[in-house]
Design a protein around this motif. Structure first.
Motif, PDB file in Angstrom:
ATOM      1  N   CYS A 117      -9.989  69.418  47.993  1.00 47.16           N
ATOM      2  CA  CYS A 117      -8.635  69.077  47.568  1.00 47.16           C
ATOM      3  C   CYS A 117      -8.406  69.422  46.091  1.00 47.16           C
ATOM      4  O   CYS A 117      -9.195  69.043  45.230  1.00 47.16           O
ATOM      5  CB  CYS A 117      -8.370  67.595  47.792  1.00 47.16           C
ATOM      6  SG  CYS A 117      -6.700  67.104  47.342  1.00 47.16           S
ATOM      7  N   PRO A 118      -7.315  70.124  45.791  1.00 45.73           N
ATOM      8  CA  PRO A 118      -7.022  70.481  44.407  1.00 45.73           C
ATOM      9  C   PRO A 118      -6.370  69.340  43.605  1.00 45.73           C
ATOM     10  O   PRO A 118      -6.230  69.449  42.390  1.00 45.73           O
ATOM     11  CB  PRO A 118      -6.046  71.658  44.552  1.00 45.73           C
ATOM     12  CG  PRO A 118      -5.360  71.419  45.847  1.00 45.73           C
ATOM     13  CD  PRO A 118      -6.378  70.757  46.728  1.00 45.73           C
ATOM     14  N   ALA A 119      -5.980  68.254  44.259  1.00 43.90           N
ATOM     15  CA  ALA A 119      -5.340  67.141  43.540  1.00 43.90           C
ATOM     16  C   ALA A 119      -6.327  66.535  42.547  1.00 43.90           C
ATOM     17  O   ALA A 119      -7.532  66.456  42.820  1.00 43.90           O
ATOM     18  CB  ALA A 119      -4.867  66.083  44.521  1.00 43.90           C
ATOM     19  N   PRO A 120      -5.832  66.076  41.384  1.00 47.05           N
ATOM     20  CA  PRO A 120      -6.730  65.484  40.386  1.00 47.05           C
ATOM     21  C   PRO A 120      -7.440  64.235  40.914  1.00 47.05           C
ATOM     22  O   PRO A 120      -8.587  63.987  40.574  1.00 47.05           O
ATOM     23  CB  PRO A 120      -5.821  65.142  39.205  1.00 47.05           C
ATOM     24  CG  PRO A 120      -4.453  65.588  39.546  1.00 47.05           C
ATOM     25  CD  PRO A 120      -4.450  66.127  40.933  1.00 47.05           C
ATOM     26  N   HIS A 121      -6.753  63.460  41.747  1.00 46.02           N
ATOM     27  CA  HIS A 121      -7.337  62.251  42.339  1.00 46.02           C
ATOM     28  C   HIS A 121      -6.958  62.223  43.817  1.00 46.02           C
ATOM     29  O   HIS A 121      -5.827  62.519  44.177  1.00 46.02           O
ATOM     30  CB  HIS A 121      -6.806  60.993  41.649  1.00 46.02           C
ATOM     31  CG  HIS A 121      -7.112  60.948  40.191  1.00 46.02           C
ATOM     32  ND1 HIS A 121      -8.373  60.701  39.703  1.00 46.02           N
ATOM     33  CD2 HIS A 121      -6.309  61.142  39.111  1.00 46.02           C
ATOM     34  CE1 HIS A 121      -8.340  60.736  38.382  1.00 46.02           C
ATOM     35  NE2 HIS A 121      -7.101  61.009  37.994  1.00 46.02           N
ATOM     36  N   HIS A 122      -7.899  61.838  44.656  1.00 54.39           N
ATOM     37  CA  HIS A 122      -7.628  61.813  46.091  1.00 54.39           C
ATOM     38  C   HIS A 122      -6.486  60.867  46.438  1.00 54.39           C
ATOM     39  O   HIS A 122      -5.764  61.082  47.400  1.00 54.39           O
ATOM     40  CB  HIS A 122      -8.896  61.458  46.875  1.00 54.39           C
ATOM     41  CG  HIS A 122      -9.851  62.593  46.954  1.00 54.39           C
ATOM     42  ND1 HIS A 122     -10.920  62.717  46.115  1.00 54.39           N
ATOM     43  CD2 HIS A 122      -9.863  63.691  47.750  1.00 54.39           C
ATOM     44  CE1 HIS A 122     -11.580  63.830  46.392  1.00 54.39           C
ATOM     45  NE2 HIS A 122     -10.959  64.432  47.387  1.00 54.39           N
ATOM     46  N   ALA A 123      -6.290  59.835  45.652  1.00 54.65           N
ATOM     47  CA  ALA A 123      -5.211  58.889  45.921  1.00 54.65           C
ATOM     48  C   ALA A 123      -3.843  59.561  45.793  1.00 54.65           C
ATOM     49  O   ALA A 123      -2.859  59.078  46.347  1.00 54.65           O
ATOM     50  CB  ALA A 123      -5.308  57.698  44.980  1.00 54.65           C
ATOM     51  N   GLN A 124      -3.766  60.675  45.098  1.00 52.41           N
ATOM     52  CA  GLN A 124      -2.508  61.397  44.924  1.00 52.41           C
ATOM     53  C   GLN A 124      -2.301  62.477  45.982  1.00 52.41           C
ATOM     54  O   GLN A 124      -1.270  63.138  45.989  1.00 52.41           O
ATOM     55  CB  GLN A 124      -2.469  62.045  43.536  1.00 52.41           C
ATOM     56  CG  GLN A 124      -2.519  61.044  42.408  1.00 52.41           C
ATOM     57  CD  GLN A 124      -2.720  61.723  41.055  1.00 52.41           C
ATOM     58  OE1 GLN A 124      -3.178  62.858  40.985  1.00 52.41           O
ATOM     59  NE2 GLN A 124      -2.389  61.005  39.998  1.00 52.41           N
ATOM     60  N   CYS A 125      -3.237  62.646  46.844  1.00 52.90           N
ATOM     61  CA  CYS A 125      -3.188  63.732  47.837  1.00 52.90           C
ATOM     62  C   CYS A 125      -2.605  63.211  49.157  1.00 52.90           C
ATOM     63  O   CYS A 125      -3.184  62.321  49.782  1.00 52.90           O
ATOM     64  CB  CYS A 125      -4.592  64.278  48.073  1.00 52.90           C
ATOM     65  SG  CYS A 125      -4.668  65.522  49.374  1.00 52.90           S
TER      66      CYS A 125
END
Length: 152
Positions: free
Chosen positions: A106-114
Motif C-alpha cells: 500500500c502506498p498510503a503513509p498509514h494503513h488507517a488512511q487506506c
C-alpha cells in the motif's frame, strides 16, 4: 478381517475404528467382547468417511449418507449446499488474499488512511463474527471486494 488388518490396510488407527463403530459409521461382525472383525466392504466405508471429512462434512453428516448395511446413501442436496459453502469460503479467501497483498504494498503513509485496508479490516471482522454467531446473522461479503476474474 480383524481390526488390526483393517487398521493396516486403511491406515487408520484401531482407536479411530472403534470410535467409528461406536458412532454407528461402521459395524463389526463380532459379538460384543470378542476381537472385532469386519467385512471387506468396511474399507470402502472408511474411504467414504475419509472423503466426507476431506470435504468438510461432520461425522453426523457422513453417517446420514451411509445406510445401515454400509451402502452409500448420498444426500445430493447436502452435498450441493456444502459445495456452495466451499465456494463462498474460496471467494472470501481470495478477497482476503487480495487485501493482504494490497496492505503489504500500500502506498498510503498509514494503513488507517487506506480505503482498501479499511475494507479488509471490515471483511475480517465480518468473517470472525460470522464464524462465532453463525452464517445467518451477517450478509456475505460484497462482491466488490473480489475482482470478477478471481471468481472463476
Amino acid at each position: 478381517m480383524d481390526i488390526s488388518e483393517v487398521s493396516r490396510r486403511s491406515g487408520m488407527p484401531a482407536s479411530a475404528l472403534r470410535y467409528y463403530e461406536e458412532k454407528g459409521l461402521i459395524v463389526s461382525l463380532s459379538e460384543k467382547g470378542q476381537r472385532r472383525r469386519f467385512a471387506p466392504a468396511v474399507l470402502d466405508q472408511l474411504s467414504m468417511i475419509a472423503l466426507g471429512q476431506a470435504a468438510g462434512l461432520s461425522l453426523d453428516e457422513i453417517q446420514t449418507m451411509l445406510s445401515p448395511n454400509g451402502e452409500p446413501n448420498i444426500d445430493r442436496q447436502m452435498l450441493a449446499e456444502k459445495a456452495a459453502d466451499i465456494d463462498r469460503q474460496v471467494l472470501r479467501l481470495k478477497a482476503m488474499s487480495k487485501g493482504l497483498k494490497h496492505a503489504a504494498q500500500c502506498p498510503a503513509p498509514h494503513h488507517a488512511q487506506c480505503p482498501s485496508f479499511q475494507a479488509l479490516m471490515k471483511a475480517a471482522a465480518s468473517g470472525a463474527l460470522e464464524r462465532r454467531w453463525g452464517k445467518t446473522r451477517l450478509p456475505p461479503l460484497s462482491s466488490t471486494t473480489v475482482d470478477p476474474k478471481d471468481q472463476e
